[in-house]
Design a protein around this motif. Structure first.
Motif, PDB file in Angstrom:
ATOM      1  N   GLU A 123     -16.402 -11.254   2.914  1.00 33.59           N
ATOM      2  CA  GLU A 123     -15.341 -10.425   3.491  1.00 33.59           C
ATOM      3  C   GLU A 123     -14.034 -11.204   3.624  1.00 33.59           C
ATOM      4  N   ASP A 124     -14.121 -12.504   3.838  1.00 31.85           N
ATOM      5  CA  ASP A 124     -12.917 -13.315   3.990  1.00 31.85           C
ATOM      6  C   ASP A 124     -12.063 -13.333   2.723  1.00 31.85           C
ATOM      7  N   GLN A 125     -12.695 -13.110   1.583  1.00 32.52           N
ATOM      8  CA  GLN A 125     -11.932 -13.150   0.336  1.00 32.52           C
ATOM      9  C   GLN A 125     -11.884 -11.802  -0.385  1.00 32.52           C
ATOM     10  N   VAL A 126     -12.252 -10.725   0.297  1.00 33.75           N
ATOM     11  CA  VAL A 126     -12.343  -9.429  -0.370  1.00 33.75           C
ATOM     12  C   VAL A 126     -10.988  -8.969  -0.909  1.00 33.75           C
ATOM     13  N   PHE A 127      -9.896  -9.297  -0.211  1.00 31.38           N
ATOM     14  CA  PHE A 127      -8.576  -8.842  -0.660  1.00 31.38           C
ATOM     15  C   PHE A 127      -7.985  -9.738  -1.745  1.00 31.38           C
ATOM     16  N   SER A 128      -8.721 -10.762  -2.157  1.00 27.82           N
ATOM     17  CA  SER A 128      -8.273 -11.574  -3.284  1.00 27.82           C
ATOM     18  C   SER A 128      -8.933 -11.115  -4.579  1.00 27.82           C
ATOM     19  N   ASP A 129      -9.728 -10.046  -4.513  1.00 25.24           N
ATOM     20  CA  ASP A 129     -10.344  -9.486  -5.713  1.00 25.24           C
ATOM     21  C   ASP A 129      -9.259  -9.042  -6.695  1.00 25.24           C
ATOM     22  N   SER A 130      -9.490  -9.283  -7.987  1.00 23.74           N
ATOM     23  CA  SER A 130      -8.463  -9.010  -8.997  1.00 23.74           C
ATOM     24  C   SER A 130      -8.078  -7.531  -9.050  1.00 23.74           C
ATOM     25  N   VAL A 131      -9.039  -6.630  -8.808  1.00 25.77           N
ATOM     26  CA  VAL A 131      -8.728  -5.192  -8.832  1.00 25.77           C
ATOM     27  C   VAL A 131      -7.807  -4.835  -7.670  1.00 25.77           C
ATOM     28  N   TYR A 132      -8.095  -5.387  -6.499  1.00 26.09           N
ATOM     29  CA  TYR A 132      -7.228  -5.118  -5.349  1.00 26.09           C
ATOM     30  C   TYR A 132      -5.827  -5.677  -5.592  1.00 26.09           C
ATOM     31  N   VAL A 133      -5.757  -6.914  -6.049  1.00 30.43           N
ATOM     32  CA  VAL A 133      -4.464  -7.573  -6.262  1.00 30.43           C
ATOM     33  C   VAL A 133      -3.639  -6.798  -7.284  1.00 30.43           C
ATOM     34  N   ASP A 134      -4.257  -6.407  -8.389  1.00 35.28           N
ATOM     35  CA  ASP A 134      -3.547  -5.673  -9.433  1.00 35.28           C
ATOM     36  C   ASP A 134      -3.039  -4.334  -8.905  1.00 35.28           C
ATOM     37  N   SER A 135      -3.874  -3.626  -8.165  1.00 32.87           N
ATOM     38  CA  SER A 135      -3.477  -2.312  -7.635  1.00 32.87           C
ATOM     39  C   SER A 135      -2.390  -2.444  -6.576  1.00 32.87           C
ATOM     40  N   ALA A 136      -2.494  -3.471  -5.733  1.00 35.02           N
ATOM     41  CA  ALA A 136      -1.478  -3.683  -4.700  1.00 35.02           C
ATOM     42  C   ALA A 136      -0.131  -4.015  -5.332  1.00 35.02           C
ATOM     43  N   ARG A 137      -0.140  -4.863  -6.342  1.00 36.53           N
ATOM     44  CA  ARG A 137       1.117  -5.210  -7.028  1.00 36.53           C
ATOM     45  C   ARG A 137       1.727  -3.987  -7.689  1.00 36.53           C
ATOM     46  N   ALA A 138       0.880  -3.177  -8.331  1.00 34.51           N
ATOM     47  CA  ALA A 138       1.384  -1.967  -8.976  1.00 34.51           C
ATOM     48  C   ALA A 138       1.979  -1.010  -7.949  1.00 34.51           C
ATOM     49  N   ALA A 139       1.324  -0.881  -6.794  1.00 32.43           N
ATOM     50  CA  ALA A 139       1.838  -0.003  -5.736  1.00 32.43           C
ATOM     51  C   ALA A 139       3.182  -0.513  -5.228  1.00 32.43           C
ATOM     52  N   ILE A 140       3.297  -1.814  -5.031  1.00 34.75           N
ATOM     53  CA  ILE A 140       4.566  -2.410  -4.574  1.00 34.75           C
ATOM     54  C   ILE A 140       5.673  -2.114  -5.577  1.00 34.75           C
ATOM     55  N   GLU A 141       5.378  -2.294  -6.857  1.00 35.53           N
ATOM     56  CA  GLU A 141       6.386  -2.041  -7.891  1.00 35.53           C
ATOM     57  C   GLU A 141       6.790  -0.566  -7.923  1.00 35.53           C
ATOM     58  N   CYS A 142       5.830   0.320  -7.671  1.00 36.65           N
ATOM     59  CA  CYS A 142       6.157   1.756  -7.621  1.00 36.65           C
ATOM     60  C   CYS A 142       7.084   2.061  -6.451  1.00 36.65           C
ATOM     61  N   TYR A 143       6.800   1.480  -5.303  1.00 40.63           N
ATOM     62  CA  TYR A 143       7.670   1.697  -4.135  1.00 40.63           C
ATOM     63  C   TYR A 143       9.068   1.128  -4.383  1.00 40.63           C
ATOM     64  N   ILE A 144       9.140  -0.028  -5.036  1.00 44.43           N
ATOM     65  CA  ILE A 144      10.445  -0.604  -5.371  1.00 44.43           C
ATOM     66  C   ILE A 144      11.201   0.331  -6.310  1.00 44.43           C
ATOM     67  N   ASP A 145      10.494   0.898  -7.283  1.00 44.64           N
ATOM     68  CA  ASP A 145      11.107   1.838  -8.221  1.00 44.64           C
ATOM     69  C   ASP A 145      11.638   3.068  -7.483  1.00 44.64           C
ATOM     70  N   LEU A 146      10.834   3.594  -6.555  1.00 43.76           N
ATOM     71  CA  LEU A 146      11.285   4.751  -5.773  1.00 43.76           C
ATOM     72  C   LEU A 146      12.532   4.422  -4.971  1.00 43.76           C
ATOM     73  N   HIS A 147      12.544   3.221  -4.378  1.00 45.27           N
ATOM     74  CA  HIS A 147      13.721   2.797  -3.598  1.00 45.27           C
ATOM     75  C   HIS A 147      14.953   2.695  -4.490  1.00 45.27           C
ATOM     76  N   ASP A 148      14.787   2.083  -5.655  1.00 54.27           N
ATOM     77  CA  ASP A 148      15.933   1.897  -6.556  1.00 54.27           C
ATOM     78  C   ASP A 148      16.483   3.233  -7.035  1.00 54.27           C
ATOM     79  N   ARG A 149      15.598   4.151  -7.327  1.00 49.35           N
ATOM     80  CA  ARG A 149      16.053   5.480  -7.765  1.00 49.35           C
ATOM     81  C   ARG A 149      16.822   6.187  -6.648  1.00 49.35           C
ATOM     82  N   LYS A 150      16.289   6.071  -5.438  1.00 51.87           N
ATOM     83  CA  LYS A 150      16.948   6.715  -4.299  1.00 51.87           C
ATOM     84  C   LYS A 150      18.305   6.082  -4.038  1.00 51.87           C
ATOM     85  N   THR A 151      18.382   4.764  -4.131  1.00 58.43           N
ATOM     86  CA  THR A 151      19.641   4.046  -3.914  1.00 58.43           C
ATOM     87  C   THR A 151      20.679   4.436  -4.959  1.00 58.43           C
ATOM     88  N   ALA A 152      20.203   4.659  -6.207  1.00 61.45           N
ATOM     89  CA  ALA A 152      21.110   5.019  -7.299  1.00 61.45           C
ATOM     90  C   ALA A 152      21.509   6.492  -7.263  1.00 61.45           C
TER      91      ALA A 152
END
Length: 753
Positions: free
Chosen positions: A487-516
């Motif tokens: 459990e101590d390393q569950v959030f370092s799983d590659s599937v979690y990391v990849d999905s979290a990064r993709a979600a962050i990039e999507c939120y950044i994209d939404l912010h940039d579109r809104k700002t523009a």
């Protein structure tokens, strides 16, 4: 909300009510507000310091949040209140274990273990597990001789015979009795000749270290002796390949390869792939299988054979070579070989799966999808092949077709088939589906899929809570400790990391579109309606027959387009939640800090952006994104007139001290053979904006497939260059065709440019 209101009202009537505070803690715990729940339990204890239920709930949360220094006090109080209750003193022993106080943990068990005999619910199994746990603690404190003596003493009470034998061999080796330890490991190998740990342990007992070149010949002799005793062991046959070199490696590889080719083992290359990090071994394997192919074509037998081999042997050899050359990037040669294998055995499904993989690596995503679907139709009952076909469909952005095939293996009585996939936590499907929606530009649905993946991992984490009471009741302490470590390393799983990064990039994209001034609107529901029990796609709620004269309502997704995430009040705040998780779980990965920088810079948290830069520098001072991040931070400071001048000066001074005068163009020029630096620089130029910056980015990206970039011209890098070029306003008449033309030279089979 009603529960919180009732609790609030109760506390207003009686602010010191331990019952109200306890219930408040339980409700907060149910909402995963664990820190707040702990505060409530602590308040409850002020009014009733000896309440076992409150103390137990508090202990479970403290271990869940890994607060052993606070937990020890709670455990001691529980053990003092009821020293005869086994879970209390076992919990105290484990807390000492967490703190590294192994001697105290052993003393705690020793003082109470006799009580287990009289406790209802604690039979031979629980006693056996507790004694093995105690022995492990004695080992952890470093007293190997005492641990060995204790192990012999408890043998009649141990039910886990294999675990006892493993510990015996381990302890005998640690006390220096290597001959006896070798006999113990020999006994274990007889029980399971495919266990690597047993074999390595046996080799070590012979005074050998497979990592040392001078021990190679002797270690091979030991394994050869074991092979003669256990000829059916695949592990013993393969193991010499992992540490032998030169002639020894060639001899061992020849033995393994011929056995696998004659047996027709499709996974041979997958097994051998771990050796390909060693360039010499990779080359030797290629030459070995090439020689096999020549021998089999010319004489139908190996050079040392006296009889003709079956025709399938050449087919499997060709199959291996196709994967070998695919690994080395020669996709045309690999495709030619796999076609040859298919011609020899057109009914073998595995051949088409590898052909699809080769096409994928070559950039022909559509061809890969069609080939894998052809393989699926050859055996419609094969769940694995169906899964692979679905994955390839999603990578070709065929979301609807993928969904239709995915639900084929969902249980027939599921009221809502897609929801069933989510409930069974098929995270690979949700992640790939999210990537497909993202490529299609549907950020809302993409975010919904990513959140489903991330929610699954949150469930894995919160499920741990149930084990804190269960494991202590059942005395499965060794397994319990393994669960906590996992459990101590569950959030370092590659599937979690990849999905979290993709979600962050999507939120950044939404912010940039809104700002523009061009906010993203959630795409309305079209063809991909949710699948109901009968496989049809309908909207709303569905009345489905659940039996005779019985109707079951199937709840469907109320937000299929992901509008909840698109309409979030602050996209960057949502992204920051996952940035913080990634910093905690995978803070040693450069991409974590690069993403953190993107969020902090947009939030105008410049000191945190500087922290991200410094963290990245500490990990990799030559990372391609480092200097572009510095330039962007300086540009952000200069363009932000609302930021306090003294702080701005302090930040610039720190940047000057750490990096001096740097430019994106200068960094790219200094690393002009790496496409990674071009991509990082172009991304920064596009983010900064301005006609000159965009034009510079376009010119660099249009030339991304140039020969000078060599092996850095990977398929993923060139596709990223294409996406950046479009974002930079690349011309459909000049820039994009220029990139596509050069990319075709690198990946002649590609269809994605």
């Amino acid at each position: 909300d009603e529960a919180y209101e009732s609790i609030k009202h109760g506390l207003e009537i009686s602010p010191r009510s331990s019952l109200s505070w306890h219930i408040n803690g339980i409700v907060n715990r149910g909402d995963n507000n664990f820190e707040e729940a702990i505060k409530c339990y602590e308040e409850a204890l002020k009014g009733d310091s000896e309440n076992i239920n409150i103390l137990r709930d508090l202990a479970h949360l403290q271990v869940y949040l890994r607060q052993p220094t606070k937990l020890i006090d709670t455990r001691q109080r529980l053990a003092k209140l009821n020293s005869l209750f086994v879970p209390f003193w076992l919990g105290l022993a484990h807390t000492y274990h967490m703190l590294g106080k192994y001697d105290m943990a052993v003393k705690t068990i020793s003082a109470n273990e006799e009580q287990m005999k009289n406790e209802p619910g604690y039979g031979p199994y629980e006693i056996s597990e507790t004694l093995m746990y105690k022995n492990w603690l004695i080992e952890l404190k470093g007293d190997y001789q005492q641990a060995l003596e204790h192990l012999k003493e408890i043998r009649p009470k141990i039910l886990d015979v294999t675990g006892w034998k493993e510990q015996k061999a381990n302890l005998l080796f640690k006390v220096g009795r290597k001959e006896t330890a070798a006999m113990a490991y020999q006994d274990l190998i007889e029980r399971n000749p495919d266990n690597k740990e047993y074999i390595y342990g046996y080799i070590s007992c012979n005074g050998l270290d497979v990592k040392q070149p001078e021990d190679e010949d002797a270690a091979l002799e030991v394994i050869l002796t074991l092979q003669q005793q256990f000829p059916s062991s695949n592990t013993l046959r393969f193991m010499p390949l992992t540490f032998s070199n030169g002639e020894n490696f060639a001899k061992a590889a020849d033995s393994v390869a011929k056995h696998a080719l004659r047996k027709g083992i499709p996974s041979l290359f997958i097994s051998m792939k771990v050796l390909y990090d060693n360039q010499a071994k990779s080359k030797a394997l290629g030459e070995l299988f090439d020689s096999y192919a020549v021998q089999l074509r010319d004489t139908k037998r190996f050079s040392d054979s006296t009889e003709d081999e079956a025709a399938s042997v050449l087919m499997w050899c060709t199959f291996y070579l196709a994967q070998h050359w695919d690994y080395h990037g020669d996709h045309e040669r690999a495709l030619q070989l796999i076609e040859e294998a298919i011609k020899a055995s057109p009914e073998t499904v595995e051949l088409y799966a590898v052909k699809a993989k080769i096409l994928k690596h070559a950039g022909d995503i559509r061809g890969a999808r069609d080939t894998m679907d052809f393989a699926r139709q050859m055996d419609l009952k094969d769940r694995y092949v169906n899964t692979k076909a679905v994955k390839y469909m999603l990578r070709n952005n065929d979301v609807v077709e993928a969904e239709k095939n995915m639900v084929l293996f969902v249980r027939d009585d599921a009221s809502h088939k897609i929801q069933e996939i989510v409930d069974t936590q098929a995270i690979w499907y949700m992640r790939e589906r999210g990537h497909a929606y993202r490529r299609l530009g549907d950020i809302g649905r993409a975010l919904k899929q990513y959140h489903q993946v991330l929610s699954s991992f949150d469930t894995y984490r919160t499920d741990e809570y149930d084990f804190h009471s269960y494991s202590l009741r059942k005395a499965t302490m060794r397994a319990y400790d393994d669960i906590l470590k996992w459990e101590d390393q569950v959030f370092s799983d590659s599937v979690y990391v990849d999905s979290a990064r993709a979600a962050i990039e999507c939120y950044i994209d939404l912010h940039d579109r809104k700002t523009a001034g061009k906010p993203f609107d959630a795409i309305a529901e079209k063809k991909d309606k949710p699948m109901t029990r009968n496989g049809s796609s309908k909207q709303g709620q569905h009345n489905l027959s659940a039996g005779v004269d019985e109707v079951k309502v199937a709840e469907v997704d109320k937000d299929p387009s992901g509008a909840t995430y698109v309409d979030a009040e602050c996209h960057l705040s949502e992204a920051l939640k996952y940035v913080e998780k990634l910093e905690s779980a995978v803070g040693t990965q450069p991409a974590t800090h690069a993403l953190a920088f993107e969020v902090h810079l947009r939030m105008k948290k410049y000191f945190l952006a500087l922290k991200s830069i410094n963290s990245l520098k500490a990990i990799d001072s030559s990372h391609p994104s480092l200097i572009p991040m510095v330039v962007r931070l300086v540009n952000g400071l200069e363009s932000d007139t609302s930021f306090a001048a003294p702080m701005k000066a302090a930040l610039k001074a720190q940047l000057d001290k750490s990096f001096g005068e740097v430019t994106i163009e200068g960094t790219i020029k200094a690393n002009d053979r790496s496409l990674d630096y071009v991509l990082a620089g172009a991304k920064a130029l596009v983010a900064i904006g301005g006609d000159s910056n965009l034009e510079l980015a376009r010119s660099m990206l249009a030339d991304a497939a140039s020969e000078k970039y060599g092996e850095t011209r990977t398929l993923s890098n060139l596709l990223e260059a294409k996406d950046l070029l479009i974002k930079a306003g690349g011309s459909l008449e000049s820039h994009l065709p220029e990139l596509a033309k050069e990319a075709k030279v690198v990946f002649p089979l590609s269809t994605c440019f």
